[in-house]
Every structure is written in structure tokens, then in C-alpha cells.
Design an enzyme around this catalytic site. Structure first.
Site, PDB file in Angstrom:
ATOM      1  CD  GLU A  65      -1.702  -2.413   1.348  1.00  0.00           C
ATOM      2  OE1 GLU A  65      -0.587  -2.614   1.879  1.00  0.00           O
ATOM      3  OE2 GLU A  65      -2.469  -3.333   1.035  1.00  0.00           O
ATOM      4  CG  HIS A 100     -11.332  -7.716   6.405  1.00  0.00           C
ATOM      5  ND1 HIS A 100     -10.352  -8.224   7.217  1.00  0.00           N
ATOM      6  CD2 HIS A 100     -11.012  -8.111   5.157  1.00  0.00           C
ATOM      7  CE1 HIS A 100      -9.498  -8.925   6.482  1.00  0.00           C
ATOM      8  NE2 HIS A 100      -9.873  -8.867   5.233  1.00  0.00           N
TER       9      HIS A 100
END
Ligand SMILES: Cc1ncc(C[n+]2csc(CCOP(=O)(O)OP(=O)(O)O)c2C)c(N)n1
Lengths: 374, 321
Positions: free
Chosen positions: B57, B126
Site C-alpha cells: 500500500e 475489514h
């Protein structure tokens, strides 16, 4: 593609014992394994596969939020986990079901995570869990934790004393996709700088969800170790003997003060990435088929049969797998819920006014709902 | 069409509109992303326009910055809210500040798409509501569509923006359907929107909470309370005009959000409304939020996230003043 001459393998796909030239170094250790050792390796692999299939089914039936199957990667995991000593420390990623089981973690604890009952699962400081740390879902983060732990071992003189029964080492698991994370690179820098007693165990299962390993690296991943100044070894990850022998040597060396090492286990994720994934969207079934012919279990089974293992042994292992699967289903169905209050229980270790306030508010609110519902 | 398809259509329109627009992210190509938001786009625009990136990322956002410096307009997909933090340094220290450091000589038209929020029963990392980290960072624009029509238009406006935009997609609403008018945009990117008219209390929120606020409004109506619902749409900057105007009419406001309350966006909006509309208020501005605890395991999600009842409890408290 020609095979990398550095590859360590003992068992060919059909179970033939045929060490590669690179495997010769480890030959004596493998020759010294007893029938009982070899049968344990097979048992570990077969039993966890039964568990894994059951967990996948439980997810399909709505009992679990998610399941990351370990199907196909059993040999890499069993060999490396069996190579660790009791005093070693394990830092898994999130697919190391059999590693954690071998170390003593109850598989229902993994189920509890995937069912949405806990974010942790087990206590790494409880001796029954074999120094096994919890799963890490943020890719690569655990490699830094493992390295820091290894630094602690160095600072406390808990390795390199020459006492093999007491010296400790660390093994950390991660994937080919995770190898691209900055954290993994920084972990290797620290590990090499502080000579941590550590094995970086990379399970290259060829895919990071839909992205092939060629997107993560254009050079074989095991070669990266050299850039950080650590020896690294390529193994056939579907050969439990290669995994055991190489990891054992690397951990022995690390414990003795030899510093970090890296291992790349070439393996394959035979199923989906997780139960949310559909591999038919991105990879050809011919590739899966080719790898299915290199199944780590079939290979070990053929090898054991050729050595004279009895049919009753395999029947007994199958029964053990089935029993674990049944047991997990029963215990999953029996898992209770959570009390809302647990949300606030461990946010801080010391008392915190906000927690007290919100706990009280929630209790009052819930009571008012019960009152109003009548 | 559902929000997921609307964002997909918006991305397609932007890709077709300019060959400087690039999509990059993990698994966004063949797979179409884990939520299938980019489905079909790589097949249509090729591997250099819709890039399956390495799994990194910080690398994704950092290289997007370089691509922007080279004149591209990258749209980065972060796979899940919990995985934006490895890129946090690149977003907050670099992306947000480069234009300022270069005294305006270079713009940073980078969009970071993040599926966020709860209610899909997932495992840890999540489901997060990280908006306050970004709204707290000067230099970033932060937006969140709550309807398919907004999804379609706001993603195009975000890509067209000269500034970096954090584009928060309420993942529990990906499958929620709504009308999309592809002929004309309803509102500019920075505008808040009155979704439902009412006279007694003003409810303000964003993303998935808009649906919950509307449910609360319907329930309240049955009990004779008329609620006005405002969708923030732009989380930074906040468009205070419609909010202040509404509060001046109703005299009461409740802010609802999934994120923990302490030092949150709701706190900021509440403080500003109290500063600017103090004499119009009949009650203090109240906040309904997630608790100040980490997002709990899925089985407790229903307790953690505000539902219509929790919102109505605050509405009642407001009315009781
Ligand atoms: C930092 C971060 N980014 C993205 C994800 C989402 N994600 C979960 S698993 C995965 C692929 C991981 O591949 P690899 O490291 O090869 O391990 P494998 O799952 O194949 O065992 C991705 C992208 C994540 N968990 N963490």
C-alpha cells in the site's frame, strides 16, 4: 522451465526418494528420521486437511465469516513446525493452521476468530500454546514483531549460549504477496543488523489472491535474502522432508547465534484464497491440475507405502482426521455468543474513564430496550 | 443500479474521458477487485490503464504521487479500510502536502478509494471507519457517496479534482440499488444534501449511516416526530450552508456516525454548529457514534454500530430539552 539447481528436495512428486544435489547437505538428518517421525509428518498433514475441509464447509453453511484454506500447503507447514523446538517462538500469518495445531493451539480457537467471536484467539503466553503468537491479517506486520522478539532474545542472552536445549529461536511465516510489503523489508534490515535468531519462512503459493508472484518479484524470492546479508534456501514446499530438514538446520544455526536466515518454500494454494474468492476468474484449471499432481500428501503417502507402512496406519489417520472434523463441527455449533460488555474489557490495561462511561451507558440503554420491549 | 455498478460506470467514464486517468490496486485487474468495483475495466482499457499492483500500500500511494508528478491522474484502490494504514505516511505526510510545499507549482490529482465501515460481518481489519484521520489532515479532500447516483458522479468529480481526494465507499451499501441519472450531476462534489425534509430535528451523517438515519426518520414519523435528514457527502471540507439553515428551522441536531465518537468528524460538526447557530438551538447538538473501543468481533457489530433505535434515543433526548 528448468528447475533451479539450488532447490532442496528429497521426495519427488510420485514419492520416489531422490535427493537433489542441493539436498545432499541435509541427507544425514533425513536418513536419521525414524518410521515414527515420518508417520507423524503424514498424520499431521492428513488430519489438518480433514479439519480444513470441514472449516470450509462450515463457512459455506454460514457458520464462519471467512475461511482461508491451507489445502495444498501442508508439507511446508508441517516440516517447518516439526523442525522447531519447544522453546522456539512462532509468528504465523493467517493460514498456518497446522503449525498452530502442532504447537498445541486448539483448532477451535482459529474457528472462533473466523466466526467473528474474537480478534485474537489464543494466549501466546500460555505454555499450552507453544509460544505461538496470534494470526496477523495485515500482511507482513508480523515479520517486524518476530524480528523485535528476536532482538529481545539477543539482548537477554537467550540465544547463542551454546546450550542447544535452552537457546531460543523465532520463526515467522509470510507469503509471496506479503513479501512486497515495506514491513517485510524493514524486518529483514533489522534482523540482519541485530543478528536475530530468526527464520523467515516464505510460503510461495504462487498467488496473492489474483496476482501471480511474477508481479511481486522478477527474481526468485529466495535470492532477496542475500541482499540483506542473510543466507537463504529454496525448498520444494510440497516435500515435507525438505521443509523439515532445511528449517531444522536454519533454526539450529539461528539458535546457536548464526543470525537470521530465509527459506522460500515453493508450494501451491490448491483451493481458493479464502472462501470469498473465485480462482476461476484469474487462473487456469490446467495449472491447478499440474500442481494437484504434486500434492504433498499423496507424495508422502506413496513414500511411506513403499517403505512398508501398513494400510491400517492410513486407516487410523483417516479416522483421526474424521474425528477432528466431527469434533470441530460439534464444538462450532456449541459456541456461544458474546456479551456486549466484552467490547470494553481490554481496550486499555488500566482503568479508563471513557470505557467506564460507555459501559455504563450501554448497560442502561440495553436495560431501557428490555423494559420498552414488553 | 447498485452502488458498486454505479462506481464502476463512473470509473469507466473517467477512463474513457482521458487517457491520463489510471487505476491501480491489488487484484483490481482480472478479478475486478475483491468487491468487483473495477470489473471488466482492465479487459476494456488494458493492463497499463488498470494496473494490478504488487501487494504494497505504501508503494501504491507513493508511486501514485510520482505518477501524478509525471502528469497522470491515478486512482488507487485500497482493498479494505484496515489496510490503508501501511500507506498512511505517504497519504498524510506526502500526498496531502506536496502542493503546499511546492507553493502551488504542482497539483496532486490522486484519488484513494477505500471501502469502509461495518455491517458485512467480516473479520478484524475489514471494517474500520478511518475518516477522522484524513479529515484531520489539511490538504486532503474527503468524500463519501451514499447513493448510486452520487457514486457515479462523485467518483468522476473526485478524479477531475486537482486535489487529492480520499474517496470513502460505504461497503455495506455496495449492493443497495438506486436510480442513476447519467445525463446530469445533481450536486457538486463539495455540497451537502438534504435527503428528507422535516421540521422537528435535523439528523446529519454520511455514508452508510444515511440509510439508518432515514429508517429512524420513518419510525419517528409514526410517532409524530418530523425529522430532516442531511447527507454530508463531503466530509472535508464540510458544506455547512444547508446544515445551518436546517438547524435554524428545527432548533435541534443529532449527528450519527459509525466511527468512534472521541475527536471524530461528528465532534467537529457539532462544535461548529454550536458556534454558528447557538441562538437557534433548543438543545445541545448530540452525537450518536460507535463506541470508543476497537471495532469488535463481527458478533458484536450490531451492538457497536448505531442503529435506528440508538439514533431515536438521541432524538428523544434532544426533544426532552
Ligand atoms: C496490508 C494488507 N493489504 C491487503 C490485504 C488483503 N489481502 C489479504 S490476503 C492477500 C493476498 C496475500 O497473498 P500472500 O502474501 O501471497 O499470502 P497467501 O494469502 O497467498 O497465503 C491480500 C491482498 C491485507 N490483508 N493486508
Amino acid at each position: 522451465m528448468p528447475e533451479d539447481p539450488a532447490l532442496v528436495r528429497f521426495l519427488e512428486a510420485d514419492g520416489t526418494f531422490a535427493p537433489t544435489p542441493a539436498a545432499e547437505r541435509y541427507r544425514a538428518a533425513v536418513d536419521a528420521l525414524t518410521d515414527a517421525d515420518l508417520e507423524t509428518f503424514y498424520r499431521d498433514m492428513a488430519v489438518i486437511r480433514a479439519f480444513d475441509v470441514q472449516a470450509t464447509n462450515l463457512q459455506r453453511q454460514g457458520q464462519l465469516a471467512l475461511w482461508p484454506p491451507s489445502y495444498g500447503q501442508e508439507a511446508a507447514q508441517v516440516g517447518s513446525a516439526r523442525a522447531a523446538r519447544t522453546q522456539d517462538h512462532i509468528f504465523p500469518s493467517y493460514r498456518e493452521h497446522v503449525v498452530t495445531k502442532i504447537r498445541g493451539v486448539d483448532p477451535i480457537d482459529i474457528i472462533r476468530v473466523m466466526r467473528g467471536l474474537t480478534h485474537g484467539g489464543w494466549d501466546p503466553t500460555d505454555p499450552k500454546n507453544g509460544n505461538t503468537h496470534i494470526y496477523t491479517l495485515v500482511l507482513g506486520s508480523q515479520t517486524l514483531h518476530a524480528t523485535g522478539f528476536g532482538m529481545g532474545l539477543v539482548f537477554d542472552g537467550r540465544c547463542g549460549t551454546g546450550d542447544a536445549d535452552r537457546d531460543e529461536a523465532v520463526i515467522v511465516y509470510y507469503g509471496d504477496g506479503a513479501s512486497s510489503q515495506g514491513d517485510v523489508h524493514e524486518a529483514m534490515v533489522f534482523a540482519a543488523s541485530y543478528r536475530t535468531p530468526e527464520v523467515f519462512f516464505l510460503q510461495n503459493n504462487q498467488w496473492a489472491i489474483s496476482v501471480p508472484v511474477s508481479t511481486q518479484s522478477r527474481s526468485p524470492l529466495y535470492k532477496r535474502g542475500a541482499g540483506y546479508g542473510m543466507p537463504s534456501t529454496l525448498i520444494d514446499g510440497n516435500d515435507v522432508l525438505a521443509s523439515w530438514a532445511v528449517t531444522r538446520a536454519a533454526l539450529d544455526d539461528a539458535r546457536a547465534g548464526g543470525g537470521p536466515q530465509a527459506i522460500e518454500a515453493m508450494t501451491y494454494r490448491l483451493g481458493a484464497h479464502t472462501t470469498s474468492d473465485d480462482p476461476t476468474k484469474y487462473r487456469p484449471s490446467s495449472e491447478e491440475e499440474a500442481w494437484r499432481r504434486r500434492d504433498p500428501l499423496a507424495r508422502m503417502r506413496a513414500f511411506l507405502l513403499a517403505r512398508g507402512a501398513s494400510e491400517s496406519f492410513f486407516a487410523e489417520v483417516d479416522a483421526e482426521g474424521a474425528a477432528l472434523a466431527d469434533d470441530i463441527r460439534t464444538r462450532t455449533n456449541a459456541l456461544g455468543g458474546l456479551e456486549p460488555d466484552e467490547m470494553f474489557a481490554h481496550v486499555y490495561s488500566e482503568p479508563h474513564p471513557l470505557m467506564a462511561e460507555q459501559r455504563e451507558w450501554l448497560a442502561g440503554y440495553e436495560a431501557s430496550l428490555e423494559g420498552g420491549a414488553s | 443500479m447498485p452502488l458498486s455498478r454505479a462506481i464502476n460506470a463512473g470509473l469507466r467514464a473517467s477512463l474513457a474521458g482521458s487517457d491520463r486517468v489510471l487505476l491501480m490496486g491489488e487484484d483490481i485487474g482480472k478479478l475486478g477487485g475483491v468487491f468487483r468495483i473495477t470489473e471488466g475495466l482492465q479487459a476494456e482499457f488494458g493492463e497499463q490503464r488498470v494496473i494490478d499492483s504488487p501487494l504494497a500500500e505504501s508503494g501504491l500511494v507513493g508511486t501514485a504521487i510520482g505518477l501524478a508528478l509525471a502528469g497522470f491522474r491515478p486512482v488507487v484502490e485500497i482493498q479494505f479500510d484496515g489496510f490503508v494504514f501501511p500507506a498512511f505516511d505517504q497519504i498524510t505526510s506526502q500526498l496531502a502536502k506536496i502542493t503546499n510545499r511546492l507553493e502551488g507549482a504542482v497539483q496532486m490529482p490522486v484519488v484513494i478509494r477505500i471501502p469502509y465501515g461495518g455491517h458485512i460481518g467480516a473479520i478484524e481489519h475489514h471494517q474500520e471507519s478511518p475518516e477522522a484521520y484524513f479529515t484531520h489532515t489539511p490538504g486532503l479532500r474527503v468524500v463519501s457517496p451514499s447513493t448510486p447516483n452520487d457514486g457515479y458522479w462523485m467518483i468522476q468529480d473526485a478524479i477531475a479534482s486537482a486535489d487529492p481526494v480520499i474517496f470513502l465507499e460505504p461497503k455495506s451499501k455496495y449492493w443497495q440499488k438506486g436510480e442513476v441519472d447519467t445525463s446530469a450531476r445533481a450536486l457538486p462534489l463539495h455540497a451537502s444534501r438534504i435527503v428528507r425534509r422535516g421540521t422537528d430535528v435535523t439528523l446529519v451523517g454520511h455514508g452508510a449511516m444515511v440509510t439508518t438515519m432515514l429508517q429512524a426518520a420513518v419510525l419517528a414519523e409514526a410517532e409524530g416526530t418530523s425529522i430532516e435528514v442531511i447527507d454530508l457527502r463531503s466530509l472535508s471540507p464540510v458544506d455547512y450552508g444547508p446544515i445551518l439553515e436546517s438547524v435554524r428551522r428545527t432548533g435541534r441536531m443529532v449527528y450519527a456516525q459509525e466511527a468512534p465518537g472521541f475527536t471524530s468528524l461528528g465532534s467537529e460538526v457539532a462544535a461548529t454548529v454550536m458556534e454558528r447557530a447557538f441562538y437557534a438551538l433548543e438543545a445541545p447538538v448530540l452525537r450518536v457514534s460507535g463506541f470508543d473501543a476497537p471495532f469488535p468481533p463481527a458478533k458484536l457489530e450490531g451492538v457497536f454500530l448505531p442503529d435506528a433505535d440508538r439514533i431515536l434515543e438521541a432524538v428523544d433526548r434532544s426533544l426532552a430539552y
